[in-house]
Design a protein around this motif. Structure first.
Motif, mmCIF file in Angstrom:
data_model
loop_
_atom_site.group_PDB
_atom_site.id
_atom_site.type_symbol
_atom_site.label_atom_id
_atom_site.label_comp_id
_atom_site.label_asym_id
_atom_site.label_seq_id
_atom_site.Cartn_x
_atom_site.Cartn_y
_atom_site.Cartn_z
ATOM 1 N N ARG A 81 -44.997 20.559 31.502
ATOM 2 C CA ARG A 81 -45.912 21.592 31.027
ATOM 3 C C ARG A 81 -45.621 21.949 29.571
ATOM 4 N NH1 ARG A 81 -46.917 27.326 33.510
ATOM 5 N NH2 ARG A 81 -44.872 26.978 34.448
ATOM 6 N N ALA A 82 -44.331 21.952 29.200
ATOM 7 C CA ALA A 82 -43.973 22.248 27.809
ATOM 8 C C ALA A 82 -44.498 21.168 26.868
ATOM 9 C CB ALA A 82 -42.452 22.370 27.685
ATOM 10 N N LEU A 83 -44.277 19.898 27.218
ATOM 11 C CA LEU A 83 -44.735 18.802 26.367
ATOM 12 C C LEU A 83 -46.259 18.767 26.277
ATOM 13 C CD1 LEU A 83 -42.318 15.913 27.429
ATOM 14 C CD2 LEU A 83 -42.105 17.477 25.497
ATOM 15 N N TRP A 84 -46.921 18.992 27.418
ATOM 16 C CA TRP A 84 -48.385 19.012 27.410
ATOM 17 C C TRP A 84 -48.895 20.118 26.487
ATOM 18 C CZ3 TRP A 84 -52.466 22.188 28.132
ATOM 19 C CH2 TRP A 84 -53.720 21.582 28.314
ATOM 20 N N VAL A 106 -57.060 22.564 33.050
ATOM 21 C CA VAL A 106 -58.374 23.180 33.201
ATOM 22 C C VAL A 106 -58.565 24.288 32.164
ATOM 23 C CG1 VAL A 106 -59.832 24.565 34.743
ATOM 24 C CG2 VAL A 106 -58.496 22.664 35.661
ATOM 25 N N ARG A 107 -57.554 25.135 32.007
ATOM 26 C CA ARG A 107 -57.674 26.315 31.138
ATOM 27 C C ARG A 107 -57.646 25.975 29.655
ATOM 28 N NH1 ARG A 107 -58.348 29.618 28.057
ATOM 29 N NH2 ARG A 107 -57.759 31.817 28.008
ATOM 30 N N TYR A 108 -56.744 25.064 29.262
ATOM 31 C CA TYR A 108 -56.555 24.795 27.838
ATOM 32 C C TYR A 108 -56.931 23.377 27.426
ATOM 33 C CZ TYR A 108 -53.622 28.982 28.286
ATOM 34 O OH TYR A 108 -53.145 30.251 28.547
ATOM 35 N N GLY A 109 -57.413 22.567 28.362
ATOM 36 C CA GLY A 109 -57.662 21.159 28.072
ATOM 37 C C GLY A 109 -58.783 20.906 27.103
ATOM 38 N N HIS A 110 -59.631 21.897 26.843
ATOM 39 C CA HIS A 110 -60.761 21.708 25.942
ATOM 40 C C HIS A 110 -60.366 21.766 24.483
ATOM 41 C CE1 HIS A 110 -60.274 26.080 26.247
ATOM 42 N NE2 HIS A 110 -60.826 26.148 25.046
ATOM 43 N N ARG A 111 -59.122 22.194 24.186
ATOM 44 C CA ARG A 111 -58.704 22.374 22.794
ATOM 45 C C ARG A 111 -58.663 21.036 22.062
ATOM 46 N NH1 ARG A 111 -56.287 27.190 21.345
ATOM 47 N NH2 ARG A 111 -55.179 26.080 19.731
ATOM 48 N N HIS A 168 -44.549 25.274 41.488
ATOM 49 C CA HIS A 168 -44.991 26.169 40.418
ATOM 50 C C HIS A 168 -45.390 25.353 39.192
ATOM 51 C CE1 HIS A 168 -44.517 28.924 36.990
ATOM 52 N NE2 HIS A 168 -44.841 29.886 37.832
ATOM 53 N N GLU A 169 -44.583 24.347 38.849
ATOM 54 C CA GLU A 169 -44.871 23.536 37.667
ATOM 55 C C GLU A 169 -46.057 22.594 37.900
ATOM 56 O OE1 GLU A 169 -43.665 24.204 34.788
ATOM 57 O OE2 GLU A 169 -42.572 25.775 35.837
ATOM 58 N N LEU A 170 -46.124 21.966 39.064
ATOM 59 C CA LEU A 170 -47.223 21.040 39.339
ATOM 60 C C LEU A 170 -48.565 21.766 39.359
ATOM 61 C CD1 LEU A 170 -45.491 18.911 42.122
ATOM 62 C CD2 LEU A 170 -46.052 18.155 39.793
ATOM 63 N N ILE A 171 -48.591 22.927 39.998
ATOM 64 C CA ILE A 171 -49.826 23.717 40.032
ATOM 65 C C ILE A 171 -50.131 24.274 38.650
ATOM 66 C CG2 ILE A 171 -50.892 25.808 40.976
ATOM 67 C CD1 ILE A 171 -49.264 25.257 43.558
ATOM 68 N N GLY A 172 -49.076 24.729 37.946
ATOM 69 C CA GLY A 172 -49.262 25.278 36.609
ATOM 70 C C GLY A 172 -49.807 24.242 35.633
ATOM 71 N N LEU A 173 -49.313 23.014 35.695
ATOM 72 C CA LEU A 173 -49.794 21.958 34.805
ATOM 73 C C LEU A 173 -51.261 21.645 35.088
ATOM 74 C CD1 LEU A 173 -49.275 19.865 32.610
ATOM 75 C CD2 LEU A 173 -48.405 18.321 34.383
ATOM 76 N N ALA A 174 -51.629 21.605 36.378
ATOM 77 C CA ALA A 174 -53.030 21.362 36.727
ATOM 78 C C ALA A 174 -53.924 22.474 36.173
ATOM 79 C CB ALA A 174 -53.177 21.257 38.241
ATOM 80 N N TRP A 175 -53.456 23.716 36.266
ATOM 81 C CA TRP A 175 -54.229 24.842 35.749
ATOM 82 C C TRP A 175 -54.336 24.788 34.224
ATOM 83 C CZ3 TRP A 175 -57.833 28.147 35.915
ATOM 84 C CH2 TRP A 175 -57.834 29.278 35.102
ATOM 85 N N ALA A 210 -42.207 16.369 39.603
ATOM 86 C CA ALA A 210 -42.466 17.220 38.444
ATOM 87 C C ALA A 210 -41.774 16.676 37.198
ATOM 88 C CB ALA A 210 -42.002 18.651 38.735
ATOM 89 N N GLU A 211 -40.564 16.173 37.361
ATOM 90 C CA GLU A 211 -39.820 15.626 36.221
ATOM 91 C C GLU A 211 -40.445 14.318 35.731
ATOM 92 O OE1 GLU A 211 -35.920 15.206 37.773
ATOM 93 O OE2 GLU A 211 -35.523 17.361 37.877
ATOM 94 N N ALA A 212 -40.906 13.495 36.666
ATOM 95 C CA ALA A 212 -41.435 12.182 36.290
ATOM 96 C C ALA A 212 -42.681 12.294 35.441
ATOM 97 C CB ALA A 212 -41.732 11.366 37.548
ATOM 98 N N ILE A 213 -43.484 13.323 35.663
ATOM 99 C CA ILE A 213 -44.710 13.490 34.885
ATOM 100 C C ILE A 213 -44.387 13.595 33.404
ATOM 101 C CG2 ILE A 213 -46.638 15.053 34.397
ATOM 102 C CD1 ILE A 213 -46.639 15.764 37.373
ATOM 103 N N ALA A 214 -43.320 14.337 33.077
ATOM 104 C CA ALA A 214 -42.956 14.531 31.670
ATOM 105 C C ALA A 214 -42.527 13.231 31.017
ATOM 106 C CB ALA A 214 -41.832 15.559 31.555
ATOM 107 N N PHE A 215 -41.715 12.464 31.701
ATOM 108 C CA PHE A 215 -41.101 11.308 31.057
ATOM 109 C C PHE A 215 -41.849 10.004 31.325
ATOM 110 C CE2 PHE A 215 -37.881 14.566 31.658
ATOM 111 C CZ PHE A 215 -37.539 14.771 30.332
ATOM 112 N N ASP A 216 -42.971 10.083 32.060
ATOM 113 C CA ASP A 216 -43.814 8.910 32.257
ATOM 114 C C ASP A 216 -45.093 8.975 31.442
ATOM 115 O OD1 ASP A 216 -42.045 7.796 33.942
ATOM 116 O OD2 ASP A 216 -43.095 8.272 35.794
ATOM 117 N N GLU A 217 -45.273 10.076 30.674
ATOM 118 C CA GLU A 217 -46.476 10.199 29.857
ATOM 119 C C GLU A 217 -46.515 9.083 28.812
ATOM 120 O OE1 GLU A 217 -49.063 12.127 29.827
ATOM 121 O OE2 GLU A 217 -48.551 13.490 31.450
ATOM 122 N N PRO A 218 -47.673 8.448 28.598
ATOM 123 C CA PRO A 218 -47.777 7.360 27.610
ATOM 124 C C PRO A 218 -47.379 7.790 26.207
ATOM 125 C CG PRO A 218 -49.736 7.432 29.010
ATOM 126 C CD PRO A 218 -48.922 8.653 29.333
#
Length: 264
Positions: free
Chosen positions: A204-207, A259-264, A249-256, A60-68
């Protein structure tokens, strides 16, 4: 589904629920019920192992700090005014603290306050305020009574002796934290901010901030040191179960959110 909480459907809570369902099924269809219960109990055991919890929380932590978008061709120290982990070109003009949990008081006359996770974030915000001197925005709504932002503001000012410039009190989740906080800061002429959250909650916060087009710099809370690998790391422990819950919770929440807000 108001009759069941969201947290009940997030592993490992879901595994415990499935184990109970399997036991109930076993009264009518023994082989199938026992199979469900056995699988669910096995998953609970896995989630309760420190070695599993460590892998999940690091993922979960690596996703935040590995984002391009968080990378730069230059090291942070080579960029004037930059902070390690910053989005290139984003120089923060404020500190945003995201709410995490609350602590409800059953004592008459004693108000509700923040929970342990939120308190850890406030401590990090106070540390950054003393280091950088940036104004603080606290973000968090509330289903009843005083908002989380109001409780955070009171704790920062009374316990940490740190002033709070803005309170964002409408949000119900991390995406709305970002949406409404960005709205307040843009209105104040601030076009980038330092965002405080736990390392496992940072992705999730950075996304969310990127989804609303607002540049932020991650400022994670301090992490506990990892014990060396041993036999104990493969035995179930309650703290590991909680850590697995946070990570999943964070991994599932980020995936959701994608889907939920990715169209913005």
């Amino acid at each position: 589904m108001a009759w069941i909480s969201y947290s009940s459907l997030i592993p490992p809570n879901l595994f415990i629920l499935l184990a109970m369902i399997g036991v109930l099924i076993a009264w009518r269809r023994k082989p199938f019920g026992l199979a469900v219960a056995t699988a669910a109990i096995g998953l609970v055991y896995l989630a309760a192992m420190p070695v599993t919890a460590g892998l999940l929380i690091r993922s979960a932590e690596a996703i935040a700090f590995d984002e391009p978008t968080l990378r730069s061709d230059k090291p942070p120290e080579a960029i004037p005014g930059a902070i390690p982990g910053a989005i290139p070109g984003a120089i923060p003009g404020a500190i945003v603290v995201l709410a995490a949990d609350a602590r409800h008081s059953d004592t008459p006359g004693v108000p509700d306050t923040v929970g342990q996770l939120t308190l850890e974030r406030l401590a990090e915000a106070a540390r950054q305020w003393r280091r950088l001197g940036l104004p603080i925005l606290v973000s968090g709504g509330g289903p009843r009574g005083a908002s989380l932002a109001a409780r955070m503001s009171r704790v920062l000012q009374e316990d940490f002796r740190v002033p709070v410039q803005w309170r964002e009190e409408r949000s119900r989740n991390t995406f709305e934290n970002a949406l409404y906080s960005a709205e307040i800061l843009r209105g104040a002429g601030i076009h980038a901010a330092l965002v405080v959250a736990h390392p496992w909650d940072m992705a999730r916060a950075l996304w969310s901030f990127r989804a609303v087009g607002y540049p932020v710099v991650p400022s994670p809370t301090l992490e506990d040191g990892r014990p060396p690998l041993s036999i104990a790391a493969f035995l179930p422990q309650v703290p590991a179960l909680l850590e697995s819950y946070y990570a999943l919770h964070e991994l599932i929440g980020l995936a959701w959110y994608r889907v939920r807000y990715g169209h913005r």
